[in-house]
Design an enzyme around this catalytic site. Structure first.
Site, PDB file in Angstrom:
ATOM      1  N   SER A 112      39.867  47.491  53.969  1.00 16.25           N
ATOM      2  CA  SER A 112      40.639  48.712  53.405  1.00 16.25           C
ATOM      3  C   SER A 112      41.568  48.378  52.259  1.00 16.25           C
ATOM      4  O   SER A 112      42.005  49.292  51.366  1.00 16.25           O
ATOM      5  CB  SER A 112      41.980  48.929  54.687  1.00 16.25           C
TER       6      SER A 112
ATOM      7  N   ASP B  32      52.221  50.962  53.310  1.00 15.59           N
ATOM      8  CA  ASP B  32      52.286  51.339  54.881  1.00 15.59           C
ATOM      9  C   ASP B  32      52.513  50.093  55.458  1.00 15.59           C
ATOM     10  O   ASP B  32      52.926  49.223  54.984  1.00 15.59           O
ATOM     11  CB  ASP B  32      51.097  52.021  54.952  1.00 15.59           C
TER      12      ASP B  32
ATOM     13  N   HIS C  18      49.463  47.726  53.718  1.00 21.30           N
ATOM     14  CA  HIS C  18      48.806  47.710  52.781  1.00 21.30           C
ATOM     15  C   HIS C  18      49.939  47.693  51.492  1.00 21.30           C
ATOM     16  O   HIS C  18      50.919  48.358  51.745  1.00 21.30           O
ATOM     17  CB  HIS C  18      47.723  48.892  52.574  1.00 21.30           C
TER      18      HIS C  18
END
Length: 368
Positions: A44, A332, A335
């Site tokens: 991600s 978040d 990340h």
């Protein structure tokens, strides 16, 4: 966790029909460039929308507030308020405004496929790991690192078909391969403890070696590797531990970097033409946490989904959103913010400190 291979077969046939029917293609820039395109693999941290195209995948962020600072506030599927490290790195390397598009996006919009393949592809999928199937119960279907390499094998074959074997392989060998993976393996290990840390590190390093050799056998020669950051200091880890970094997770992440550094040194001495740049994401992140650069006011809590009185919540529209995203290290619970990604990219591409990037930086590797 992995995308069923049955999805790929009809699409591969479609690609072949399309590519072999093309009589004129815009290959001048790609074929004559001194360096080839950039191909991106991983999780991600560098995913730019792959998971938007997957069914039964819970690791999707194609909704606000994700993308709030991306042009026109579009939630592209990046796990960021705007650009992510993949975008920032390739922009500094030159020839790109942002990351090449996701492989699955190219399949969905095949009219642009021929030209796009020659200018790079992003295969990264949020939730991907070195070990296929890791954390599937949490994230559902994602494209594992192993399957990302299989997708690249398809791209490799079609580039060769477009340019011919000789020119195609020159392009592949001149390209750069950016890889960011391993965090999900470590998180899964910490929550399951199937073996000792030493055995776990040895196992995933051996698996990493297999994947790198597979890419090498497909023609890859220039590897830009991003190490695993101090996962024990991400907001979700701090929330679980009561505010402090989790030493156990950080120790495993640090040990993995040491093992990966040894692996890459070995591969560069045994595989002809193998070149690499290894980013010490652990040291880079800890340096920001321990001595925040000018502008970073918060290096502990996330900008989105968190509020001092509410703890860690999902980053969703209607929830908490900090007013100044550039002040935060974390976007978040897991990340980096766009500001953090830009800072890291400058170090990766131009840095000279071996504590952060070794033995050469990404820019030098790109030109090698």
């Amino acid at each position: 966790m992995a995308t069923p291979l049955t999805i790929q077969k009809p699409m591969l046939f479609k690609i072949c029909l399309l590519l072999f029917s093309v009589t004129t293609i815009a290959t001048k820039d790609a074929a004559s460039a001194t360096v080839g395109p950039i191909f991106i693999f991983g999780d991600s941290i560098v995913d730019v929308g792959t998971n938007n195209y997957l069914k039964n995948c819970t690791a999707q962020v194609n909704h606000p507030y994700y993308g709030v600072d991306y042009p026109h506030s579009i939630a592209t599927g990046r796990f960021s308020n705007g650009l992510n490290p993949a975008d920032c790195v390739v922009a500094l390397l030159g020839g790109y405004k942002e990351s090449p598009p996701p492989f699955l996006a190219l399949l969905a919009h095949s009219s642009n496929l021929t030209g796009d393949l020659l200018h790079g592809v992003n295969f990264a999928s949020g939730g991907a790991a070195l070990v296929k199937g890791v954390r599937k119960q949490v994230v559902g279907n994602v494209v594992s690192y192993e399957e990302q390499i299989q997708q690249f094998a398809t791209v490799n074959g079609n580039i060769t078909a477009l340019l011919g074997k000789s020119k195609g392989q020159l392009l592949i060998q001149g390209s750069m391969y950016i890889i960011c993976v391993g965090s999900n393996d470590i998180v899964n290990y910490v929550f399951s403890h199937p073996t000792t840390p030493e055995v776990f590190i040895a196992n995933i390093t051996a698996i990493y070696a297999i994947h790198l050799k597979n890419l090498y056998n497909l023609g890859a020669r220039k590897f830009g590797i991003m190490g695993v950051p101090p996962l024990g200091c991400c907001p979700i880890s701090r929330a679980i531990s009561g505010g402090a970094c989790t030493k156990e997770i950080n120790d495993v992440a640090s040990a993995f970097y040491t093992s990966l550094k040894s692996l890459l040194k070995n591969l560069s001495s045994t595989l002809e033409g193998f070149k690499y740049s290894l980013a010490n994401s652990y040291n880079m992140t800890m340096s920001v946490i321990e001595n925040p650069p000018t502008g970073f006011k918060d290096v502990k809590t996330p900008c989105c989904g968190n509020h001092p009185l509410a703890g860690i919540n999902d980053c969703m529209e209607g929830g908490y959103l900090c007013p100044k995203r550039d002040n935060h290290l974390f976007w978040d619970a897991f990340h980096p913010s766009e500001a953090a990604s830009k800072l890291a990219a400058r170090v990766l591409v131009f840095g000279e400190d071996p504590n952060f990037v070794t033995p050469i930086n990404f820019s030098t590797l790109r030109k090698a």
